[in-house]
Design a protein around this motif. Sequence first.
Motif, PDB file in Angstrom:
ATOM      1  N   ARG A  14      38.053  43.872  39.397  1.00 29.78           N
ATOM      2  CA  ARG A  14      36.892  43.374  38.655  1.00 29.78           C
ATOM      3  C   ARG A  14      36.052  44.549  38.162  1.00 29.78           C
ATOM      4  O   ARG A  14      35.895  45.558  38.864  1.00 29.78           O
ATOM      5  CB  ARG A  14      36.004  42.489  39.534  1.00 29.78           C
ATOM      6  N   ASN A  15      35.488  44.421  36.958  1.00 33.15           N
ATOM      7  CA  ASN A  15      34.621  45.448  36.371  1.00 33.15           C
ATOM      8  C   ASN A  15      33.198  44.918  36.319  1.00 33.15           C
ATOM      9  O   ASN A  15      32.949  43.811  35.822  1.00 33.15           O
ATOM     10  CB  ASN A  15      35.076  45.820  34.959  1.00 33.15           C
ATOM     11  N   LEU A  16      32.277  45.701  36.842  1.00 32.02           N
ATOM     12  CA  LEU A  16      30.865  45.347  36.809  1.00 32.02           C
ATOM     13  C   LEU A  16      30.150  46.352  35.911  1.00 32.02           C
ATOM     14  O   LEU A  16      30.071  47.543  36.238  1.00 32.02           O
ATOM     15  CB  LEU A  16      30.262  45.372  38.215  1.00 32.02           C
ATOM     16  N   ALA A  17      29.615  45.880  34.806  1.00 33.32           N
ATOM     17  CA  ALA A  17      28.968  46.770  33.829  1.00 33.32           C
ATOM     18  C   ALA A  17      27.493  46.502  33.718  1.00 33.32           C
ATOM     19  O   ALA A  17      26.856  46.925  32.754  1.00 33.32           O
ATOM     20  CB  ALA A  17      29.637  46.598  32.459  1.00 33.32           C
ATOM     21  N   ALA A  18      26.955  45.770  34.701  1.00 32.12           N
ATOM     22  CA  ALA A  18      25.531  45.463  34.668  1.00 32.12           C
ATOM     23  C   ALA A  18      24.951  45.677  36.058  1.00 32.12           C
ATOM     24  O   ALA A  18      25.662  45.641  37.070  1.00 32.12           O
ATOM     25  CB  ALA A  18      25.303  44.026  34.212  1.00 32.12           C
ATOM     26  N   GLU A  19      23.686  45.881  36.113  1.00 34.26           N
ATOM     27  CA  GLU A  19      23.049  46.072  37.402  1.00 34.26           C
ATOM     28  C   GLU A  19      23.097  44.791  38.223  1.00 34.26           C
ATOM     29  O   GLU A  19      23.286  44.834  39.432  1.00 34.26           O
ATOM     30  CB  GLU A  19      21.589  46.521  37.203  1.00 34.26           C
ATOM     31  N   ARG A  20      22.927  43.655  37.594  1.00 33.48           N
ATOM     32  CA  ARG A  20      23.008  42.370  38.273  1.00 33.48           C
ATOM     33  C   ARG A  20      24.082  41.525  37.590  1.00 33.48           C
ATOM     34  O   ARG A  20      24.103  41.407  36.360  1.00 33.48           O
ATOM     35  CB  ARG A  20      21.671  41.641  38.264  1.00 33.48           C
ATOM     36  N   SER A  21      24.951  40.955  38.426  1.00 32.45           N
ATOM     37  CA  SER A  21      26.058  40.191  37.869  1.00 32.45           C
ATOM     38  C   SER A  21      26.522  39.177  38.911  1.00 32.45           C
ATOM     39  O   SER A  21      25.856  38.978  39.942  1.00 32.45           O
ATOM     40  CB  SER A  21      27.190  41.143  37.465  1.00 32.45           C
ATOM     41  N   GLU A  22      27.659  38.537  38.668  1.00 40.12           N
ATOM     42  CA  GLU A  22      28.269  37.594  39.607  1.00 40.12           C
ATOM     43  C   GLU A  22      29.724  37.976  39.831  1.00 40.12           C
ATOM     44  O   GLU A  22      30.430  38.321  38.871  1.00 40.12           O
ATOM     45  CB  GLU A  22      28.184  36.153  39.083  1.00 40.12           C
ATOM     46  N   LEU A  23      30.151  37.909  41.093  1.00 41.32           N
ATOM     47  CA  LEU A  23      31.529  38.202  41.464  1.00 41.32           C
ATOM     48  C   LEU A  23      32.250  36.879  41.721  1.00 41.32           C
ATOM     49  O   LEU A  23      31.944  36.186  42.682  1.00 41.32           O
ATOM     50  CB  LEU A  23      31.566  39.078  42.721  1.00 41.32           C
ATOM     51  N   PRO A  24      33.225  36.491  40.895  1.00 45.78           N
ATOM     52  CA  PRO A  24      33.922  35.222  41.092  1.00 45.78           C
ATOM     53  C   PRO A  24      35.029  35.347  42.150  1.00 45.78           C
ATOM     54  O   PRO A  24      35.860  36.250  42.095  1.00 45.78           O
ATOM     55  CB  PRO A  24      34.512  34.944  39.711  1.00 45.78           C
ATOM     56  N   ILE A  25      35.033  34.446  43.128  1.00 44.44           N
ATOM     57  CA  ILE A  25      36.048  34.402  44.188  1.00 44.44           C
ATOM     58  C   ILE A  25      36.549  32.967  44.324  1.00 44.44           C
ATOM     59  O   ILE A  25      35.747  32.023  44.333  1.00 44.44           O
ATOM     60  CB  ILE A  25      35.481  34.891  45.536  1.00 44.44           C
ATOM     61  N   THR A  26      37.862  32.813  44.433  1.00 39.74           N
ATOM     62  CA  THR A  26      38.463  31.476  44.521  1.00 39.74           C
ATOM     63  C   THR A  26      38.987  31.238  45.939  1.00 39.74           C
ATOM     64  O   THR A  26      39.765  32.034  46.469  1.00 39.74           O
ATOM     65  CB  THR A  26      39.618  31.327  43.519  1.00 39.74           C
ATOM     66  N   VAL A  27      38.538  30.146  46.556  1.00 39.00           N
ATOM     67  CA  VAL A  27      38.990  29.731  47.883  1.00 39.00           C
ATOM     68  C   VAL A  27      39.995  28.589  47.706  1.00 39.00           C
ATOM     69  O   VAL A  27      39.708  27.600  47.020  1.00 39.00           O
ATOM     70  CB  VAL A  27      37.814  29.267  48.768  1.00 39.00           C
ATOM     71  N   VAL A  28      41.169  28.741  48.324  1.00 39.72           N
ATOM     72  CA  VAL A  28      42.261  27.781  48.162  1.00 39.72           C
ATOM     73  C   VAL A  28      42.447  27.002  49.471  1.00 39.72           C
ATOM     74  O   VAL A  28      42.505  27.590  50.560  1.00 39.72           O
ATOM     75  CB  VAL A  28      43.580  28.499  47.799  1.00 39.72           C
ATOM     76  N   ASN A  29      42.538  25.675  49.370  1.00 36.90           N
ATOM     77  CA  ASN A  29      42.799  24.807  50.523  1.00 36.90           C
ATOM     78  C   ASN A  29      44.088  24.028  50.263  1.00 36.90           C
ATOM     79  O   ASN A  29      44.117  23.135  49.417  1.00 36.90           O
ATOM     80  CB  ASN A  29      41.637  23.835  50.748  1.00 36.90           C
ATOM     81  N   GLU A  30      45.137  24.376  50.996  1.00 40.21           N
ATOM     82  CA  GLU A  30      46.419  23.693  50.856  1.00 40.21           C
ATOM     83  C   GLU A  30      46.629  22.604  51.901  1.00 40.21           C
ATOM     84  O   GLU A  30      47.704  22.020  51.975  1.00 40.21           O
ATOM     85  CB  GLU A  30      47.556  24.711  50.940  1.00 40.21           C
TER      86      GLU A  30
END
Length: 743
Positions: free
Chosen positions: A582-598
């Motif tokens: 992931r690339n963060l180019a701003a001081e404040r941002s959001e990190l997307p994370i996916t949780v999988v339930n099988e």
Amino acid sequence: MTRRHPVTRRGLLTGLAAGGLVLGAPGAAQARARPTATATAATAALPLRVVLLEVTPTAYSAADPARSVVTVRARVEHRGTASLAGLTARLVAQRSPTVARTALDQWARASDRASITRSSASSDDVAVGSGRLDPGGRAEVLLTLPAASLGGGAGAHLAAVEVSDDSGRVGVARTFLVSAAPQGATATPLTLLLPLVAGRDGSADGLAQAVRDRLAALVAGSGADPRVAWALDPALTAGADAAPAGAQTPGPGDPATAQATGQTTEQTTEQATDDSTRTLSDWRDDLVAAAAGRVVLGLPFGDPDLAALDRSADGTDLLDRATRAADGALDGLTGALVRTDVAWPADEAADEDLLALCLGGGASTVVLDDECLPPDADLTYTPAGRARVDVLDTSVEVLVADRTLSSVLADADDPDQVVLVRQRLIAEAATTTLQRPSDPRGQLLVAPRSFAPAAGDLAALVGDVESSGWAAWQPLTDLLDTPVPGVERSAPQVPAATARAALPAAHVAGVAGALAAVDDFATALPGSGLDAGLLSRQHAALVLLGVSWRGHVGELPTARARLASAVEALTAGVSIAAGSVRNLAAERSELPITVVNELDVPVQVDLVLRPRTARVQLDAVPRQTVAARSQARVAVPVRALANGSVVVEAQLRTPAGSAIGRPVEIRLNVRADVEGWISGVVGGGAAALLVVGLVRAFRRGRRRVDEAEHALVGGPASGSAPSGAPSGSAPTDAPSGSGEPAK
């Protein structure tokens, strides 16, 4: 009553003298060994093995023509390497009955050269087959002895079938001939407790195999007599109840079987599970039907090794788990008298600490034996199988099993020993009765947990023992209601061999850890109950604590590894999806994370993020609920503090704080100054565009003014409109109101 000091056991000299034996080994040393129905195993030095097939009647009577002749049918087997000729067999018995139970045991385990030294009666010699046996050969003999030749005394006579050739004895089977009970003698009450335990494999296929090997025969063999009590492991009924719902085996089918039958591994597994389901379902129906009117002792789930739990720091909790897991498992036995307050330690042995554990687990009665709780050494009779022990200022009721009778019974799972077992039990009952003919004293026989007789043999044994007239079967409740005799007993003690056989403490700790992992993961499941996957793994862990694992310690590490893999496979159904950098180019941002339930059930998890360097700051993530068979995208607020590469460890945890799976590494490229540079570029560009626009606008306005001034100075003098001007319009450069002078 019990005393807190040890007592010595009564010597065997009196019994030996009463039996009239000459033995080839010291009696005292042999008396402490496990009692046996016969000494067949001790005759391995003789080339011929003698197996008793039938002894009739079970109790003879010279006054009754139908029972006035004792008939013994036996099979002689040649196990040696050289042919034997001139073989004859005879039945020999001591004329006077034995008055001591110790003499019965000494005769049963006497050496192959031991003989009856007192006055004896003997049948005629009968040729064995043709008189010759080659190695591997066998022949049957039929021997008869008039009852009148045994004298008029009542009780059990030492007897033997002896096979000889010209050189002497080459085979022997020792047994007992028992007279009919005299008038006025009250039969000895006997209570039989049979184990219905799961064993070491709690899977559907494992339980079904236990049914085929042991349990079906035990239920069928005792089903006709509800006086026979059962000690029932709830793992059996729970497994049988779950099987029709589609119980699966915990692993692939047997590849060798699949190859031999032309099936795939999956087909073999499915077929095995279907067969197991039918077996368990049918056996459950038989169990319910046979339980009507019977006393059933409900054990904790998996029949745990109480002695091993007593040594463990987790013992109290583990016993509580096993007890709670058994709740409701025996509700289907509607016609039975189910008791869950009776504890049954391994080998019927416990000390005061173990009794305290049993009390804490809800037991009010414990099954011990007379080796753990021996009576006073000076006692000249066998007391009733009841006692009371004081533990922690509380009285514990004790059912005292007769170790001799129980050990003899254990040999009945060998078909070649059944007749010998029957004769020995009748002899023991007769001798016990004659100690006090008018004072019946109930005795308890407890079969070992591995007991596996044929159904017909067990049923016949129960019936024949009672038909002898010396014994009468009674329900376990009758023994419980028997008053505790006023007999001094020593404090309860565990024999050293029994203590050494307990499951290792490290194994118990490993199982406790696996159960803790299951409990932690259970907190991730919304709702109050365990799902089927968690429940099956909890049950599998409890089975690993069972008494049946004694003697199989070498298999325990593999069994624990399978359990750990099963728990890990369950938790592996919830994970974090791996992604690219992931690339963060701003001081404040959001990190997307996916949780999988099988999994087939929703889960609640906590997402914990830890950057390895202090270049970013991550906000806490609220607890996430992920629906069954779905994914959830979590946007994590992040603040960039410095430029550079950052590795963030993402870990899922249960609400209890336990990790789910392994942490996932998320790599970030942080370029927080890119935003300022882009903003500067964009801002500068915008300003430049504004200036250019203003300049252009100014220049455009200036141009229009200059053009107007130029038109006023350089326009035509005549009144005609310039070219392109509208017709009739006035000249734009003429003063208003002026006209051209006339000529």
